[in-house]
Scaffold this active site. Structure first.
Site, PDB file in Angstrom:
ATOM      1  N   LYS A 178       0.855  -1.196   0.000  1.00  0.00           N
ATOM      2  CA  LYS A 178       0.000   0.000   0.000  1.00  0.00           C
ATOM      3  C   LYS A 178       0.874   1.223   0.000  1.00  0.00           C
ATOM      4  O   LYS A 178       2.021   1.181   0.462  1.00  0.00           O
ATOM      5  CB  LYS A 178      -0.878   0.014   1.256  1.00  0.00           C
TER       6      LYS A 178
HETATM    7  N1  GLU Z   1      -7.394   0.028  -3.166  1.00  0.00           N
HETATM    8  C1  GLU Z   1      -8.127  -1.181  -3.414  1.00  0.00           C
HETATM    9  C2  GLU Z   1      -8.166  -2.046  -2.176  1.00  0.00           C
HETATM   10  O1  GLU Z   1      -7.979  -1.566  -1.072  1.00  0.00           O
HETATM   11  C3  GLU Z   1      -7.648  -1.921  -4.662  1.00  0.00           C
HETATM   12  C4  GLU Z   1      -6.224  -2.349  -4.633  1.00  0.00           C
HETATM   13  C5  GLU Z   1      -5.746  -2.918  -5.974  1.00  0.00           C
HETATM   14  O2  GLU Z   1      -6.517  -3.010  -6.894  1.00  0.00           O
HETATM   15  O3  GLU Z   1      -4.577  -3.256  -6.017  1.00  0.00           O
HETATM   16  O4  GLU Z   1      -8.442  -3.214  -2.240  1.00  0.00           O
END
Ligand code: GLU
Length: 430
Positions: free
Chosen positions: A120
């Site tokens: 993240k």
């Molecule tokens: N931000 C989204 C989540 O928290 C998608 C993450 C992604 O597609 O890599 O799952």
């Protein structure tokens, strides 16, 4: 631009608030450790992120001044595949939060059985205070700074809170220019014209809807006429509300950062979405009552969907919740204390790592399509998404029944076992 962002003397990672969301994640791991059998030997792996990068992002603002922003990219675990996870722009982003969100991505990818680890990123800023040109410069500098650890086989960012397809286009372009070749697979959630996938924008909300329907069925709730309350009316909450309404449910309350609107007969979701587009939030929408923010949590409803930020359901409001099922569209919306309160009240919770996995699932489809340069139809994508979400829900429900535990604990058992099995067979090297 707020003064706080520019003059913030102490970087947030030096402030004594490290426990925060990361502390919640650690407690969730503690809760599942007794169920991990011999894999428990490796559980420490899950209690520390593999790699943390903190970057300074100096940018010239439109008025000629230089601002510095804090940026993060955390790779929590890459045992099962490259890191995967969004990038968040928010004034409250902290290292603790990004670490927890990265860890939840590891669990999410493993719970749905995608060949990814968890990562993240985030930048501590309020994007509403910056022009489009400033946001572009901030995004490009951030991408250059984290460019050493991301890549289509290493770590693949995606949109999250306050970032979107345009943000991903800038990231993809910056990475590609720095590497000398167009690399579409370095991020997902891109515009369709750049190798994005059909269905990606809606995917998280669609996944919430799919598991929400499965959970409703298991709890004897008929979607036709079911009452739904949604917190957060962005990409996730807005899409989920629309799909539930299309299926015959009544969306009786919506809350966002501007206010809470209520109509016991059901809000008109499409006109509410239009109102939000024109006014920036639900406040002031016609044909509904405005409620005080706290009243939202006490509403009697069949389905409650927290689809905003972490820690929204906590010790202070969990006891007042009168929903039959909670579908976590957001990441980390329920604290462990609140989890216990909801479970004692007999409220069925579909945890974030399962409920909102639709986004990363279609990100996986996008990544695969980019590698093969062969693109699927929207029907194919939605059908595969539905199949994968159903399979994950059924298998987690099976683990829950086997161990007589909540769906959250079950999802963590299934996911942590998969991650630690990979960890074990890979072995320690060097
Ligand atoms: N931000 C989204 C989540 O928290 C998608 C993450 C992604 O597609 O890599 O799952």
């Amino acid at each position: 631009m707020s003064e706080h962002e520019l003059t913030h003397a102490l970087p947030s990672y030096l402030e004594p608030d490290h426990v925060g969301p990361w502390g919640i994640y650690l407690e969730q791991v503690e809760r599942v450790t007794p169920y991990l059998g011999r894999q428990a030997k490796w559980v420490e792996t899950l209690k520390r992120p593999k790699r943390v990068l903190i970057v300074d992002i100096p940018v010239e603002l439109d008025d000629g001044t230089i601002a510095h922003f804090e940026g993060y990219r955390v790779q929590h675990n890459v045992s099962r595949g490259p890191g995967k996870g969004g990038v968040r722009y928010h004034q409250d982003v902290t290292l603790s939060e990004v670490m927890a969100l990265a860890a939840w991505m590891s669990v999410k990818a493993a719970a749905v059985d995608l060949p990814f680890g968890g990562a993240k990123g985030g930048i501590r800023l309020d994007p509403r205070n910056y022009s489009r040109a400033e946001l572009e410069r901030i995004t490009r500098r951030y991408t250059s700074e984290i460019g050493v650890i991301i890549g289509p086989h290493k770590d693949i960012p995606a949109p999250d809170v306050n970032t979107n397809a345009q943000t991903m286009a800038w990231m993809m372009d910056t990475y590609s220019m720095n590497h000398g070749s167009t690399t579409t697979g370095v991020v997902t959630g891109k515009p369709i014209s750049l190798g994005g996938s059909l269905g990606r924008v809606e995917a998280t909300g669609r996944g919430v809807f799919v598991v929400g329907c499965a959970a409703a069925k298991d709890n004897g709730i008929d979607i036709e006429g079911a009452r739904v309350c949604v917190q957060g009316f962005g990409n996730v909450g807005g899409t989920a509300a629309r799909l539930f309404e299309d299926a015959g449910a009544k969306v009786i309350a919506v809350q966002d950062h501007t206010g809470t609107v209520y109509n016991s007969q059901g809000l008109d979701v499409l006109s509410l979405l239009k109102h939000v587009e024109e006014n920036g939030g639900v406040a002031g929408a016609p044909d509904c009552d405005a409620l005080a923010a706290d009243e939202f949590w006490g509403l009697e409803t069949d389905i409650l969907i927290p689809a905003a930020l972490e820690g929204q359901i906590h010790e202070g409001n969990a006891d007042r919740i009168r929903a039959r099922i909670v579908i976590e569209g957001a990441n980390g919306p329920t604290t462990p204390e609140a989890d216990d309160i909801l479970s004692n009240k007999g409220i069925f919770v579909v945890p974030d790592v399962l409920a909102n996995a639709g986004g990363v699932t279609v990100s996986y489809f996008e990544w695969v399509q980019d590698f093969s340069s062969f693109f699927w139809t929207e029907e194919e994508i939605n059908e595969r998404l539905e199949r994968m979400m159903h399979r994950a829900y059924t298998s987690v429900a099976g683990v829950a029944a086997q161990h007589k535990v909540s769906l959250r604990t079950a999802a963590f058992i299934a996911a942590c076992s998969r991650i630690l099995q990979a960890r074990e067979v890979r072995g320690l090297y060097p």
